[in-house]
Design an enzyme around this catalytic site. Structure first.
Site, PDB file in Angstrom:
ATOM      1  N   LYS A  35      43.340  35.226  60.633  1.00 39.13           N
ATOM      2  CA  LYS A  35      42.416  35.671  59.636  1.00 39.13           C
ATOM      3  C   LYS A  35      42.510  35.048  58.429  1.00 39.13           C
ATOM      4  O   LYS A  35      43.681  33.922  58.269  1.00 39.13           O
ATOM      5  CB  LYS A  35      43.128  36.984  59.517  1.00 39.13           C
ATOM      6  CG  LYS A  35      44.654  37.212  58.926  1.00 39.13           C
ATOM      7  CD  LYS A  35      44.774  38.393  58.691  1.00 39.13           C
ATOM      8  CE  LYS A  35      46.625  38.445  57.866  1.00 39.13           C
ATOM      9  NZ  LYS A  35      46.993  39.713  57.712  1.00 39.13           N
ATOM     10  N   ARG A 133      49.934  51.854  55.258  1.00 40.04           N
ATOM     11  CA  ARG A 133      48.715  51.112  55.110  1.00 40.04           C
ATOM     12  C   ARG A 133      47.839  51.787  55.784  1.00 40.04           C
ATOM     13  O   ARG A 133      47.085  52.501  55.438  1.00 40.04           O
ATOM     14  CB  ARG A 133      48.751  49.648  55.117  1.00 40.04           C
ATOM     15  CG  ARG A 133      47.701  48.710  54.710  1.00 40.04           C
ATOM     16  CD  ARG A 133      48.168  47.381  54.651  1.00 40.04           C
ATOM     17  NE  ARG A 133      48.594  46.865  55.995  1.00 40.04           N
ATOM     18  CZ  ARG A 133      48.983  45.530  56.101  1.00 40.04           C
ATOM     19  NH1 ARG A 133      48.953  44.656  55.129  1.00 40.04           N
ATOM     20  NH2 ARG A 133      49.067  45.150  57.390  1.00 40.04           N
ATOM     21  N   TYR A 265      41.607  20.736  28.040  1.00 35.89           N
ATOM     22  CA  TYR A 265      41.269  21.726  27.207  1.00 35.89           C
ATOM     23  C   TYR A 265      42.511  22.581  26.643  1.00 35.89           C
ATOM     24  O   TYR A 265      43.726  22.602  27.074  1.00 35.89           O
ATOM     25  CB  TYR A 265      40.739  23.041  28.392  1.00 35.89           C
ATOM     26  CG  TYR A 265      39.610  22.605  28.831  1.00 35.89           C
ATOM     27  CD1 TYR A 265      38.171  22.830  28.182  1.00 35.89           C
ATOM     28  CD2 TYR A 265      39.407  22.509  30.283  1.00 35.89           C
ATOM     29  CE1 TYR A 265      37.182  22.325  28.803  1.00 35.89           C
ATOM     30  CE2 TYR A 265      38.179  22.449  30.889  1.00 35.89           C
ATOM     31  CZ  TYR A 265      37.019  22.392  30.210  1.00 35.89           C
ATOM     32  OH  TYR A 265      35.943  22.001  30.690  1.00 35.89           O
ATOM     33  N   MET A 313      38.591  23.164  36.241  1.00 32.50           N
ATOM     34  CA  MET A 313      38.121  23.962  37.408  1.00 32.50           C
ATOM     35  C   MET A 313      37.930  22.949  38.569  1.00 32.50           C
ATOM     36  O   MET A 313      38.251  23.196  39.761  1.00 32.50           O
ATOM     37  CB  MET A 313      36.722  24.475  37.013  1.00 32.50           C
ATOM     38  CG  MET A 313      36.154  25.284  38.099  1.00 32.50           C
ATOM     39  SD  MET A 313      34.377  25.655  37.759  1.00 32.50           S
ATOM     40  CE  MET A 313      34.894  27.313  36.754  1.00 32.50           C
TER      41      MET A 313
END
Length: 375
Positions: A35, A133, A265, A313
């Site tokens: 998964k 869950r 930054y 980024m």
């Protein structure tokens, strides 16, 4: 090929699966949990390789993940471990996926869908023994569900399972209590004349601890990727698992800066002298956590290069002042089992999280490259 890539070592994946095969009964099946894009390693290729190396089942979180595997030609049994809504149940039936089921209404709906499609729905009953869950949590409801399933002509309920909440804590006793409760549910099923071909409870942690040896399948997630469910388990299990991937990129630019110059930054890093700074084409959009800004390091030419200022980024800067051999194009290792480099556990510790999140956060724009590198 983009510079930033995750290099996945097939040999190490095989090694890890073989380590687990040695821990379990020869008759027990291995479910490779793939998964979340195989914990960031690339779901389709890891699924194929895991089956080649000895797994016989695959585990996914959603029907859509299972459908993706089917659409890529994978025919092995696939269990959807999470809940599914009505639309997703149709996907399960269409693609022959086994679905976790724990509710009578869900069973009836699934039976109706399968009947309308002229197919048989495959299910594993999920029992909640302490994770709280999903899963059936009441024995009376369990009895009712089994009765309904026995009347559903378009459902084949051939499996039953539970999930451990604390198996990664080697000193915790709640796992044993979960096993005891699971056994009570199995006894109820037996009294009702219901048998299951597949009974499973152990995740990676439970398998490493040697629990549930009398069950016939284990579900292996983080372990096949070379990491332990908790740091305490590594020394307790002799640290035999090997991380299967390393995150790398190549230097895209090198600049000289002077004392007093700021980097990135916000200018949180200010040079206290002349420096040689390399830019790497990787950032937090690739899954390289911004919390590593100004505190982490990468490895270039076998030497540590400190991260300077804030990770952007798509780019970041590192100090190569003392690495004169570093040039544009030199490889930088950002994560991996390389001398002096952070692995996913190291990054997780700095970022206040776990290796699972570090790995699954790797962006899909990071190309996965599969290699065979013998140890």
């Amino acid at each position: 090929m983009r510079s930033t890539r995750l290099i996945v070592n097939r040999s190490r994946l095989k090694h890890n699966i073989f380590e687990f095969k040695a821990m379990i009964s020869p008759n027990a099946d291995i479910m490779a949990v793939v998964k979340a894009n195989a914990y960031g390693h690339g779901m389709v290729e890891i699924a194929r390789l895991s089956l080649e190396y000895g797994a016989s089942w695959l585990g996914v979180a959603t029907p859509e993940e299972g459908a993706l595997l089917r659409n890529n030609g994978i025919t092995a049994p696939i269990l959807v471990l999470g809940a599914a809504n009505d639309d997703e149940l149709g996907i399960c039936v269409k693609h022959g996926l086994h679905q976790a089921i724990f509710d009578v209404d869900q069973a009836v709906e699934l039976n109706n869908i399968a009947r309308e499609m002229g197919k048989t729905a495959l299910v594993h009953v999920k029992v909640n023994t302490g994770m709280n869950r999903i899963g059936i949590s009441n024995k009376e409801c369990f009895v009712e569900l089994l009765k309904v399933l026995s009347e559903c002509e378009s459902i084949c309920a051939d499996g039953i399972f539970t999930h451990f909440a604390c198996a990664d804590d080697i000193n915790d006793t709640r796992t044993e209590k979960q096993i005891e409760l699971f056994e009570e549910y199995l006894a109820i099923a037996k009294q009702m004349g219901k048998s299951f071909y597949h009974v499973h409870a152990c995740n990676t942690a439970g398998t490493l601890r040697g629990l549930c040896k009398n069950y016939d399948m284990v579900r292996l997630g983080i372990g096949i990727y070379g990491y332990y469910p908790s740091l305490d388990m590594k020394p307790a299990c002799n640290g035999k698992l090997l991380p299967i991937a390393r995150l790398v990129t190549n230097i895209s630019a090198i600049n000289g800066i002077s004392k007093g110059d700021a980097i990135s930054y916000g200018g949180i890093f200010v040079a206290d002298g002349d420096m040689r700074v390399a830019t790497l084409p990787v950032g937090y959009a690739d899954g390289y956590d911004r919390k590593l800004s100004d505190v982490g390091h990468v490895v270039i030419c076998g030497k540590k290069a400190r991260i300077l200022g804030r990770i952007c980024m798509d780019q970041m800067m590192v100090d190569v002042t003392d690495i004169p051999e570093a040039v544009v194009g030199s490889e930088a290792v950002l994560m991996g089992d390389v001398c002096g480099c952070f692995d996913a556990d190291d990054i997780a510790e700095i970022c206040g999280t776990i290796s699972y999140e570090v790995l699954t956060s790797l962006s899909r724009r990071v190309e996965r490259v599969y290699v065979t590198e013998e140890e």
